[in-house]
Scaffold this active site. Structure first.
Site, PDB file in Angstrom:
ATOM      1  CD  GLU A   1       3.900  39.447  -9.498  1.00  0.00           C
ATOM      2  OE1 GLU A   1       4.510  38.750  -8.682  1.00  0.00           O
ATOM      3  OE2 GLU A   1       4.267  40.576  -9.846  1.00  0.00           O
TER       4      GLU A   1
ATOM      5  CD  GLU B   1       9.985  40.185  -8.744  1.00  0.00           C
ATOM      6  OE1 GLU B   1       9.620  40.249  -7.563  1.00  0.00           O
ATOM      7  OE2 GLU B   1       9.323  40.678  -9.684  1.00  0.00           O
TER       8      GLU B   1
ATOM      9  CG  HIS C   1       3.389  43.549  -5.738  1.00  0.00           C
ATOM     10  ND1 HIS C   1       3.593  43.115  -7.030  1.00  0.00           N
ATOM     11  CD2 HIS C   1       2.478  42.711  -5.197  1.00  0.00           C
ATOM     12  CE1 HIS C   1       2.840  42.062  -7.247  1.00  0.00           C
ATOM     13  NE2 HIS C   1       2.147  41.792  -6.150  1.00  0.00           N
TER      14      HIS C   1
ATOM     15  CG  HIS D   1      -0.666  42.504  -8.998  1.00  0.00           C
ATOM     16  ND1 HIS D   1      -0.235  41.458  -9.780  1.00  0.00           N
ATOM     17  CD2 HIS D   1       0.270  43.481  -9.154  1.00  0.00           C
ATOM     18  CE1 HIS D   1       0.898  41.792 -10.395  1.00  0.00           C
ATOM     19  NE2 HIS D   1       1.218  43.012 -10.026  1.00  0.00           N
TER      20      HIS D   1
ATOM     21  CG  ASP E   1       3.443  42.566 -13.253  1.00  0.00           C
ATOM     22  OD1 ASP E   1       3.045  43.632 -12.748  1.00  0.00           O
ATOM     23  OD2 ASP E   1       4.106  41.729 -12.620  1.00  0.00           O
TER      24      ASP E   1
ATOM     25  CG  HIS F   1       7.436  40.278 -13.199  1.00  0.00           C
ATOM     26  ND1 HIS F   1       6.748  40.395 -12.017  1.00  0.00           N
ATOM     27  CD2 HIS F   1       8.183  39.142 -13.078  1.00  0.00           C
ATOM     28  CE1 HIS F   1       7.062  39.384 -11.224  1.00  0.00           C
ATOM     29  NE2 HIS F   1       7.941  38.615 -11.828  1.00  0.00           N
TER      30      HIS F   1
ATOM     31  CD  GLU G   1       2.250  46.721  -9.920  1.00  0.00           C
ATOM     32  OE1 GLU G   1       2.973  46.143 -10.755  1.00  0.00           O
ATOM     33  OE2 GLU G   1       1.817  46.155  -8.889  1.00  0.00           O
TER      34      GLU G   1
END
Length: 252
Positions: free
Chosen positions: A32, A120, A172, A34, A43, A118, A177
């Site tokens: 995804e 979710e 995020h 970033h 991730d 991750h 991160e």
């Protein structure tokens, strides 16, 4: 620490079979966006690198990572608004995790750690664990962990020394991160593209169709300013120590 005696993908089948009395770790990541400064693989890189270090502490092995995850949400990743975010449906992820757990059990493993990076993914991984546990019984131990929950309380203050902590959903592509990627894979961080953005207001509901104007156009939900490889190292040392202590105490 990260040689072939830890990485399942570098083992022969006989070497792998000889480790069945130990712990096998399955890293679970995602693909995804970033933001403009971090790669799509964040991730998955975090899931793998934490798993390698945990395995080195508890004499485990690390399976190849699952690099696709459940749908990125608008206010914890940007949702489907950005190219490169490749999502799985919840049932697909649940079935995939179930199948992999079943294969580990068939190969003789009875202690399986699922390491998720991750946010979710969690409810679908938990559902897979629940169904597998019902099927395999008390003889198979399953554990799900991530890198943010085991972090020591004082580490938050240490990391967020220049800007306020926005909460994990908005972190995020932000300080934690970015710092972790600076530590694990600095060559993948485009430091010149780090943007100092205001925190997004996530509101109090999910809304579909997604309001495209509610997410910053760069995909970053909170600032990454003050990120550093040193902060990444602090997080890693703290989290790996806390998780390893827990595994040795509760899972071995």
């Amino acid at each position: 620490m990260m040689s072939g005696h830890i990485k399942m993908k570098e083992m022969t089948w006989t070497e792998y079979a000889g480790r069945k009395d130990g712990i096998v770790i399955l890293p679970i990541g995602a693909t995804e966006q970033h933001g403009p400064h971090l790669p799509l693989c964040v991730d998955t890189v975090l899931a793998e690198e934490f798993s390698y270090r945990i395995a080195g502490q508890v004499d485990g092995i690390v399976a190849p990572a699952l690099c696709y995850g459940y749908k990125s949400k608008p206010f914890s990743g940007g949702g489907p608004l950005f190219p490169g975010t490749i999502d799985l449906n919840g049932q697909t992820l649940q079935n995939l995790v179930q199948d992999v757990i079943d294969e580990f059990v068939r190969d003789g493993f009875s202690r399986i750690l699922l390491f998720n990076a991750h946010f979710e993914n969690e409810p679908f991984v938990v559902e897979a664990m629940d169904l597998c546990s019902a099927r395999h019984g008390d003889g198979v131990k399953l554990l799900l962990m991530n890198w943010w929950d085991p972090m020591s309380t004082n580490m938050i203050e240490r990391i967020f020394d220049q800007v306020p902590f926005p909460g994990w959903a908005l972190e995020h592509a932000a300080i934690t991160e970015t710092s972790l990627m600076m530590y694990f894979a600095p060559e993948l961080v485009r430091q010149d593209l780090i943007a100092d953005v205001d925190h997004v207001d996530p509101g109090f509901c999910y809304r579909y169709p997604i309001d495209k104007n509610s997410i910053p156009s760069n995909g970053v939900l909170a600032t990454a300013r003050s990120s550093s490889a040193l902060k990444g190292q602090w997080i890693v040392e703290d989290v790996v120590s806390n998780i390893s202590d827990f595994i040795r105490r509760e899972f071995c």
